[in-house]
Write a protein that holds these residues in place. Structure first.
Motif, PDB file in Angstrom:
ATOM      1  N   ALA A  35       0.828  -1.208   0.000  1.00  0.00           N
ATOM      2  CA  ALA A  35       0.000   0.000   0.000  1.00  0.00           C
ATOM      3  C   ALA A  35       0.860   1.256   0.000  1.00  0.00           C
ATOM      4  N   LEU A  36       1.976   1.235   0.737  1.00  0.00           N
ATOM      5  CA  LEU A  36       2.892   2.377   0.754  1.00  0.00           C
ATOM      6  C   LEU A  36       3.468   2.639  -0.631  1.00  0.00           C
ATOM      7  N   LEU A  37       3.790   1.554  -1.320  1.00  0.00           N
ATOM      8  CA  LEU A  37       4.388   1.686  -2.648  1.00  0.00           C
ATOM      9  C   LEU A  37       3.386   2.280  -3.633  1.00  0.00           C
ATOM     10  N   GLN A  38       2.103   1.981  -3.429  1.00  0.00           N
ATOM     11  CA  GLN A  38       1.078   2.541  -4.304  1.00  0.00           C
ATOM     12  C   GLN A  38       0.950   4.051  -4.091  1.00  0.00           C
ATOM     13  N   ASN A  39       1.200   4.494  -2.839  1.00  0.00           N
ATOM     14  CA  ASN A  39       1.208   5.919  -2.520  1.00  0.00           C
ATOM     15  C   ASN A  39      -0.121   6.589  -2.860  1.00  0.00           C
ATOM     16  N   GLY A  40      -1.221   5.991  -2.391  1.00  0.00           N
ATOM     17  CA  GLY A  40      -2.538   6.568  -2.636  1.00  0.00           C
ATOM     18  C   GLY A  40      -2.780   7.800  -1.783  1.00  0.00           C
ATOM     19  N   LYS A  41      -3.688   8.629  -2.239  1.00  0.00           N
ATOM     20  CA  LYS A  41      -4.042   9.844  -1.511  1.00  0.00           C
ATOM     21  C   LYS A  41      -5.263   9.656  -0.616  1.00  0.00           C
ATOM     22  N   PHE A  42      -5.923   8.500  -0.739  1.00  0.00           N
ATOM     23  CA  PHE A  42      -7.054   8.168   0.118  1.00  0.00           C
ATOM     24  C   PHE A  42      -6.817   6.763   0.651  1.00  0.00           C
ATOM     25  N   TRP A  43      -6.644   6.670   1.966  1.00  0.00           N
ATOM     26  CA  TRP A  43      -6.341   5.380   2.591  1.00  0.00           C
ATOM     27  C   TRP A  43      -7.584   4.807   3.255  1.00  0.00           C
ATOM     28  N   VAL A  44      -7.825   3.525   2.997  1.00  0.00           N
ATOM     29  CA  VAL A  44      -8.909   2.802   3.663  1.00  0.00           C
ATOM     30  C   VAL A  44      -8.265   1.681   4.472  1.00  0.00           C
ATOM     31  N   LEU A  45      -8.402   1.792   5.788  1.00  0.00           N
ATOM     32  CA  LEU A  45      -7.813   0.808   6.704  1.00  0.00           C
ATOM     33  C   LEU A  45      -8.949   0.031   7.362  1.00  0.00           C
ATOM     34  N   ASP A  46      -9.149  -1.203   6.931  1.00  0.00           N
ATOM     35  CA  ASP A  46     -10.258  -2.023   7.405  1.00  0.00           C
ATOM     36  C   ASP A  46      -9.746  -3.024   8.440  1.00  0.00           C
ATOM     37  N   GLU A  47      -9.884  -2.672   9.716  1.00  0.00           N
ATOM     38  CA  GLU A  47      -9.412  -3.538  10.817  1.00  0.00           C
ATOM     39  C   GLU A  47      -7.991  -4.049  10.539  1.00  0.00           C
ATOM     40  N   PRO A  48      -7.023  -3.158  10.297  1.00  0.00           N
ATOM     41  CA  PRO A  48      -5.691  -3.604   9.858  1.00  0.00           C
ATOM     42  C   PRO A  48      -4.913  -4.399  10.900  1.00  0.00           C
ATOM     43  N   THR A  49      -5.344  -4.356  12.173  1.00  0.00           N
ATOM     44  CA  THR A  49      -4.598  -5.079  13.217  1.00  0.00           C
ATOM     45  C   THR A  49      -5.452  -6.136  13.910  1.00  0.00           C
ATOM     46  N   ALA A  50      -6.568  -6.527  13.260  1.00  0.00           N
ATOM     47  CA  ALA A  50      -7.527  -7.421  13.923  1.00  0.00           C
ATOM     48  C   ALA A  50      -6.934  -8.783  14.259  1.00  0.00           C
ATOM     49  N   SER A  51      -6.002  -9.277  13.431  1.00  0.00           N
ATOM     50  CA  SER A  51      -5.481 -10.637  13.627  1.00  0.00           C
ATOM     51  C   SER A  51      -4.036 -10.647  14.128  1.00  0.00           C
ATOM     52  N   LEU A  52      -3.570  -9.538  14.645  1.00  0.00           N
ATOM     53  CA  LEU A  52      -2.160  -9.431  14.997  1.00  0.00           C
ATOM     54  C   LEU A  52      -1.933  -9.541  16.504  1.00  0.00           C
ATOM     55  N   ASP A  53      -0.739 -10.002  16.846  1.00  0.00           N
ATOM     56  CA  ASP A  53      -0.342  -9.979  18.257  1.00  0.00           C
ATOM     57  C   ASP A  53       0.092  -8.562  18.622  1.00  0.00           C
ATOM     58  N   ALA A  54       0.362  -8.341  19.893  1.00  0.00           N
ATOM     59  CA  ALA A  54       0.655  -6.984  20.379  1.00  0.00           C
ATOM     60  C   ALA A  54       1.883  -6.389  19.703  1.00  0.00           C
ATOM     61  N   ALA A  55       2.946  -7.195  19.532  1.00  0.00           N
ATOM     62  CA  ALA A  55       4.179  -6.678  18.928  1.00  0.00           C
ATOM     63  C   ALA A  55       3.956  -6.289  17.475  1.00  0.00           C
ATOM     64  N   SER A  56       3.295  -7.193  16.705  1.00  0.00           N
ATOM     65  CA  SER A  56       3.039  -6.902  15.290  1.00  0.00           C
ATOM     66  C   SER A  56       2.086  -5.722  15.139  1.00  0.00           C
ATOM     67  N   GLU A  57       1.086  -5.633  16.035  1.00  0.00           N
ATOM     68  CA  GLU A  57       0.136  -4.531  15.974  1.00  0.00           C
ATOM     69  C   GLU A  57       0.841  -3.189  16.156  1.00  0.00           C
ATOM     70  N   LYS A  58       1.761  -3.139  17.087  1.00  0.00           N
ATOM     71  CA  LYS A  58       2.484  -1.896  17.337  1.00  0.00           C
ATOM     72  C   LYS A  58       3.282  -1.461  16.116  1.00  0.00           C
ATOM     73  N   LEU A  59       3.951  -2.431  15.467  1.00  0.00           N
ATOM     74  CA  LEU A  59       4.759  -2.117  14.295  1.00  0.00           C
ATOM     75  C   LEU A  59       3.889  -1.671  13.119  1.00  0.00           C
ATOM     76  N   VAL A  60       2.791  -2.392  12.878  1.00  0.00           N
ATOM     77  CA  VAL A  60       1.917  -2.064  11.751  1.00  0.00           C
ATOM     78  C   VAL A  60       1.275  -0.691  11.942  1.00  0.00           C
ATOM     79  N   MET A  61       0.787  -0.389  13.139  1.00  0.00           N
ATOM     80  CA  MET A  61       0.149   0.902  13.382  1.00  0.00           C
ATOM     81  C   MET A  61       1.148   2.051  13.286  1.00  0.00           C
TER      82      MET A  61
END
Length: 589
Positions: free
Chosen positions: A498-524
């Protein structure tokens, strides 16, 4: 299926064959060349027998004829092999094109339409039904030309030798295609019913296979087995109906072909014993003429018999094409769009009395009125079934709507949807990684990407830290559905994409729903950095992720019931209830 519909589908199939025209012409040319070699082979064989039996020529004096006979046999074999190869390539080229048409249409329709049918139905459409067209392009279409050219060549060489034999060929030849068409009239309908039964069975089986653990959990294996048996029995009956027609067609063709050859053989037999004295041009009927014509007789009808055999392939292709053409020609309401280009510098969004509709016109959500300013971070919250997904599908142009929905003051109905979607960067809760390398998956949304850009975005998404530890790095092979990677690793690759696409409108649909605490922190952290200057819409159930939102939209039962900042909403209405529910669950935990 009426005859007009069958003709329309046949024309569509022939129109697709233009993509394999070169291979088709090659197949026809090789078959024609094989026909010429056949005539030469029959002439050599008849001459050898005539010389040995009538002229009593020594076999040693005929060595050149034997060599020539062997050469022509080999040349015909080579031509037959080349014809099959060229026919296959023609079918392959057309099938790939049709699959591309289907996949492009699916991409245009989007998830809202795709999810309306079982996954097995789409798999059957893309795989089985397209595959059933192979013989139509590889064999039936070339055979239509071959069935005219080869008999024509044989008639040209037979008539100067014996007009009676030529007349028998000419009169009996139309019987084969006539009865072929007569028997095959119901074949297309039988195949259409067969493909519909296959679609039902494929959809049912594939979906039950995916939900096998749930079926076992609720002890429904026995009931589902009964449903599968019923669907399988229906498919078996449809298949046997198709096979019955195919065997009947073959039997009828063989009968009339054998009858025609027998008439020719009887004519020459009675001519040799003096009972018949016509058909020649005053020079009598020699052994050479009789053997030559009788050797060519089966070959005269063989292209017509093959056409009859492949006529089943035509009926099969027409039956398969019906669903494909209906799908490709469908123009859902939500595909109405124009040519207006939504500016790609900043994105503002304004909805006024917006009602989101299903493809058949039912109201899924609304009326909704809200606005999102350029660079704002807006959270969309609500319980499951509140209408959040329907709203997102409308924003992306995948569902129709009533009212007004403007992006940068341009009504979405009049905008170029393809151009608009290229400006949207999407990160969902279930990252979709595909069969290929990590490099392929990161660069999926960008066709012109340098390794430096890819590495920069991977580092920004905190994906480089685990990719660099893999044995093959960015060339590490990823299986379907991110096989071989953890959910957190797959999510970070999706963020890098998604970063590489460099869109001007971001849609984040539960981006950390399936992640553990460490991965969630990095992704957010990576998402916060990426969306710093972009307009962002975050769909989440996580109350703790809403503190940095400029605005919160609260949906309930398809309605927009609250909107405002976290501080203004936290003590009132549905949003306050959601916070209290989270607090109670934390206490219970």
């Amino acid at each position: 299926m009426d005859k007009k519909k069958q003709r329309s589908l046949a024309q569509w199939l022939k129109g697709q064959s233009k993509l394999g025209k070169t291979w088709l012409m090659t197949a026809i040319g090789l078959a024609f060349l094989s026909g010429l070699f056949l005539v030469a082979q029959a002439a050599l064989l008849a001459n050898i027998l005539h010389e040995l039996i009538i002229e009593h020529t020594d076999k040693a004096d005929l060595w050149l004829s034997f060599v020539g006979l062997a050469v022509f046999v080999c040349l015909r074999a080579v031509c037959s092999w080349g014809k099959e190869q060229a026919g296959y390539r023609a079918g392959e080229a057309v099938r790939l094109h049709i699959r591309h048409l289907i996949m492009d249409k699916l991409e245009t329709l989007g998830p809202a339409t795709i999810q309306g049918k079982p996954a097995g139905t789409w798999a059957s459409l893309v795989l089985e039904q397209v595959e059933e067209m192979q013989d139509f392009f590889a064999r039936y279409l070339p055979q239509m030309a071959i069935a005219v050219l080869i008999p024509f060549v044989i008639l040209i060489v037979v008539f100067p030798l014996n007009w009676a034999a030529g007349l028998i060929f000419l009169v009996t030849a139309p019987l084969v295609p006539f009865f072929m068409a007569l028997v095959g009239m119901g074949a297309a309908d039988a195949n259409r019913r067969n493909f519909k039964a296959l679609q039902r069975l494929s959809g049912h089986f594939y979906d039950r296979l995916r939900g096998l653990s749930t079926i076992r959990l609720f002890d429904q294996a026995e009931a589902e087995s009964k449903h599968l048996r019923v669907a399988s029995e229906d498919f078996r009956k449809r298949t046997m109906e198709v096979l019955r027609l195919a065997f009947l067609s073959s039997a009828v063709l063989e009968f009339f072909t054998a009858l025609s050859i027998a008439v020719t053989a009887v004519y020459f037999g009675f001519s040799y014993i003096g009972e018949l004295n016509f058909g020649h041009y005053g020079i009598g009927i020699t052994l050479f003429i009789g053997v030559f014509v009788l050797v060519l007789a089966p070959e005269f009808y063989q292209p017509l018999r093959d056409l009859g055999t492949y006529y089943h392939a035509k009926a099969q292709a027409i039956g398969a094409a019906e669903s494909i053409v209906n799908f490709l020609d469908s123009t859902p309401e939500h595909q109405s769009s124009g040519d207006a280009k939504i500016a790609s510098d900043v994105i503002t969004l304004e909805a006024t009395d917006l009602e989101v509709l299903s493809p058949d016109g039912a109201v899924l959500a609304g009326p909704l009125s809200f606005s999102i300013q350029a660079g704002q971070k807006v959270a969309l919250v609500g319980q499951s079934g509140a209408g959040k997904t329907s709203l997102i599908n409308a924003l992306l142009g995948f569902l129709p709507y009533r009212g007004s929905l403007k992006m940068n003051d341009i009504e979405l109905n009049s905008a170029d949807l393809s151009h608009w979607r290229k400006q949207v960067s999407w990160v969902g809760q279930n990252p979709q990684l595909f069969h290929g390398t990590i490099r392929d998956n990161i660069c999926l949304s960008s066709t012109l990407t340098s390794d430096a850009d890819m590495h920069t975005m991977a580092k920004a998404a905190y994906a480089d830290e685990f990719i660099s530890k893999l044995e093959n790095g960015y060339d590490h092979h990823v299986g379907d559905r991110a096989a071989g990677l953890s959910v957190g690793q797959a999510q970070r690759i999706a963020v890098a994409r998604a970063l590489l696409q460099n869109g001007k409108f971001w849609v984040l649909d539960e981006p950390t729903a399936s992640l553990d605490a460490a991965s969630e922190k990095l992704v957010m952290a990576s998402l916060s950095q990426a969306t710093k200057d972009a307009t962002t819409l975050l769909i989440t159930h996580r109350i703790d992720q809403l503190g940095e939102s400029d605005q919160i939209l609260v949906m309930d039962k398809g309605k927009l019931v609250q909107q405002g900042t976290f501080d203004t909403l936290k003590d009132v209405g549905v949003f306050a209830e959601m916070i209290h529910a989270v607090d109670r669950s934390d206490l219970d935990a």
